[in-house]
Structures are given as C-alpha cells and as structure tokens.
Write an enzyme that holds these catalytic residues in place. Sequence first.
Site, mmCIF file in Angstrom:
data_model
loop_
_atom_site.group_PDB
_atom_site.id
_atom_site.type_symbol
_atom_site.label_atom_id
_atom_site.label_comp_id
_atom_site.label_asym_id
_atom_site.label_seq_id
_atom_site.Cartn_x
_atom_site.Cartn_y
_atom_site.Cartn_z
ATOM 1 N N ARG A 208 0.857 -1.175 0.000
ATOM 2 C CA ARG A 208 0.000 0.000 0.000
ATOM 3 C C ARG A 208 0.901 1.236 0.000
ATOM 4 O O ARG A 208 1.929 1.267 0.689
ATOM 5 C CB ARG A 208 -0.934 0.022 1.218
ATOM 6 N N GLU A 237 -1.422 8.271 -5.330
ATOM 7 C CA GLU A 237 -1.914 7.771 -6.616
ATOM 8 C C GLU A 237 -3.393 8.144 -6.795
ATOM 9 O O GLU A 237 -4.152 8.171 -5.819
ATOM 10 C CB GLU A 237 -1.704 6.259 -6.734
ATOM 11 N N HIS A 254 0.287 0.247 -9.785
ATOM 12 C CA HIS A 254 -0.527 -0.529 -8.843
ATOM 13 C C HIS A 254 -1.127 -1.755 -9.535
ATOM 14 O O HIS A 254 -2.341 -1.998 -9.457
ATOM 15 C CB HIS A 254 -1.633 0.348 -8.250
#
Length: 376
Positions: A208, A237, A254
């Site tokens: 994360r 992000e 991601h």
Amino acid sequence: MKFVIDDKIPFIRGVLEPFGEVVYLPGKETTADVVKDADAIITRTRTKCDAALLEGSSVKVIASATIGYDHIDTAWCESHGIVWENAPGCNSWSVEQYIASLLVTLAHNRGFSLEGMTLGVIGVGNVGSKVARVASLLGMTVLLNDPPRARREGPDGFVSIDTIIADSDIITVHVPLEREGVDATWHLFDKERIGWLNEDQILINSSRGPVVDNKALKAALQGGAIGGACLDVWEDEPDLDPGLVDLLDIVTPHIAGYSADGKANGTASAVRSVGRVLGLPLTEWKAEGIPAPAQALEFSIDASGKTLAEVLAEAILYTYDISSDSERLRSNLGTFERQRGDYPVRREFSAYSLELKGGTCEMTDILSKIGFKIKI
C-alpha cells in the site's frame, strides 16, 4: 435486489442480472445516491465505503474483489450491520510473479547475481510467503519479518525489522495498511527508518502506498543515501511525483496483483460473498473464459550453454516482463488509472507449459517448483 458493481471488475457481467437490477459504474462515481437502495456493493479500492456513502442506505453486504480493505470503514460497517468481505490471497501468485520479474530485471539492469544475496520480506502472509518461496528458488537467502505471526507462532523463523534493514540487500514489503495499533504500518518506512538504509540497499513496495513515506524516500534517493527503490503503489496515486518517478529503478501503476488469474479469483470471491449473505445460488461460482495473453502459453527454452540463473530469468520474463509496464508508466504518468483499467492480459506461471531443451535436472526441478508445467 439491486447490485452496484465497479465497472472495471472482470468476468462479472451477466452473473447477477438474473437476481435483480445491476448498476455498473466507475469506482469514483459510486455515490450515496446510487447505493441508497442497493442490497450489495461489489467494489475495488477506488470506492471509499464509509458513513458518507452508506448512511441511510439499504446495503447489506460489501464485497471487495481485492486483498486490501483499507477503503472500507470496517468498524462503521460492523456497527451498522453491514457485512464486509475482502478476497485474501486472491492475487498472491500474481504478486509472486511480479516480484520474480522485478528481481531478475534488477539483477540484469544493475549487473549483479541474485544468488547469495539476501532478501528481507516484511509481511509473510499469503503474498509474502510466496515471494519468499520464489526468492529462495532464485538462490537468495531470505529473512522474514511478521510481528503478528511471530506472536502467534513463536519467534523461530522470524527476525526484527531492524535485522531486516541491517542484513538485507533488497527489502520487499507485503503488509496491509494499518494506521493505528501495535502493528501500524502507515509510514512503516518513515524518514527515520529510510535513513537506516544504506547506499547499497534497494527497497520495494507493492503493498500500500502510505507504507513508505514517499517524500522521505525521494529525499534519500536524491542524496544517494539509499541504493535504489521500486514502487508499484504510491502515496498520492493516481497523481504521481515525476521527480520521484525519475529516481526509481522500476515504476508500475498498482498492478502487481493484476494477473488475469488473480482478477478471476478476486471476482469469484466477491460473487461468492454476495451469494452467501443474500442467499443466492452463487456460493460455488467460478470465473470462466480467462483470456490468453499475447504470447503463447506453450514455449521452449534452449538451455545449452546457459547458466541456471539465465534460464530462470528467461522463463520468468517470457511470462511477464516488468520493464514494459515500467516504461509505459514513465512515458505517460497522466494515464495511471487508464493503465490499470486497461491492463494487458497477464497469466501466472502455472498457466504456462515449458519445454526445456538441453537443460539439467536442477533446472527442470526449480522451474517446476516455480510453477511451470514442464513438457518432457
């Protein structure tokens, strides 16, 4: 019944239509007005499931087709009788493949051998345990850090995060995002801890974004205090800092867990959760029609004159070359979300059949353990 579903979740269209109204929306367009009369939400990480979204709604279950659940206010949901479920382990093999490709790419780009190097794995759950496994198969020494597991199982086999930092050449993080408590992971690598790293070490984060203080990481890289870093997840992000991106070895949007197989597992988990809570005949549902990647699922390698490391790298990169994702993101940071939503089909090691020509028994054994089907 009414179901609100993130429109980027694959393999799900047509599954719930027989049981009621289905609304497909981008995660960020899932609003309180949309869900007020819904029975279920099937989501990814882009929808914040909290009081602002759910207060006064008829939602009974939230199923996330992801391993992460920090987008769900779990305490609020539980106190208001809303069942929430995530999909632990659904993409763990995908992240293993991602890290394997990253490691062999780093070794090639930087001109070092993985054999004999030490990888520190922080967080040894579904994902971290598979990452540790594949790193061992690549010849690395592996150190494990997982305080919750160490408390449950005893300290044998685990080391402190201080030992990880002191003794690892490469450190990879696979923890959930926890903002409070004894196992808080928010800024686990903050300015102080990043400062303990040295100019020969590389830090990887595919867990994360806020687990690593991106500003502190950027400062350390600019000053040469840390050898390098690779990020798949980011604090802000999809809005990335171009200056940080320029300093990193590998940058991806991601997608570490974005294999087609992992997505299918996540969707299946979410559908089963909704079926279980709402009493629908979907508790054994499986995704069908997982697409093939651009490359053939059967391939061969001529191992004649090649080292074990060369053969392993060639096999891993055939299934997934992380450089393509990294270059795509570098070339257009503004399309972060589109690159995630329109991600190319990636299949995991177990989907591939490999014919090894001129190889050794050791090569065959390790490739088989990695997950390839070996054609004799």
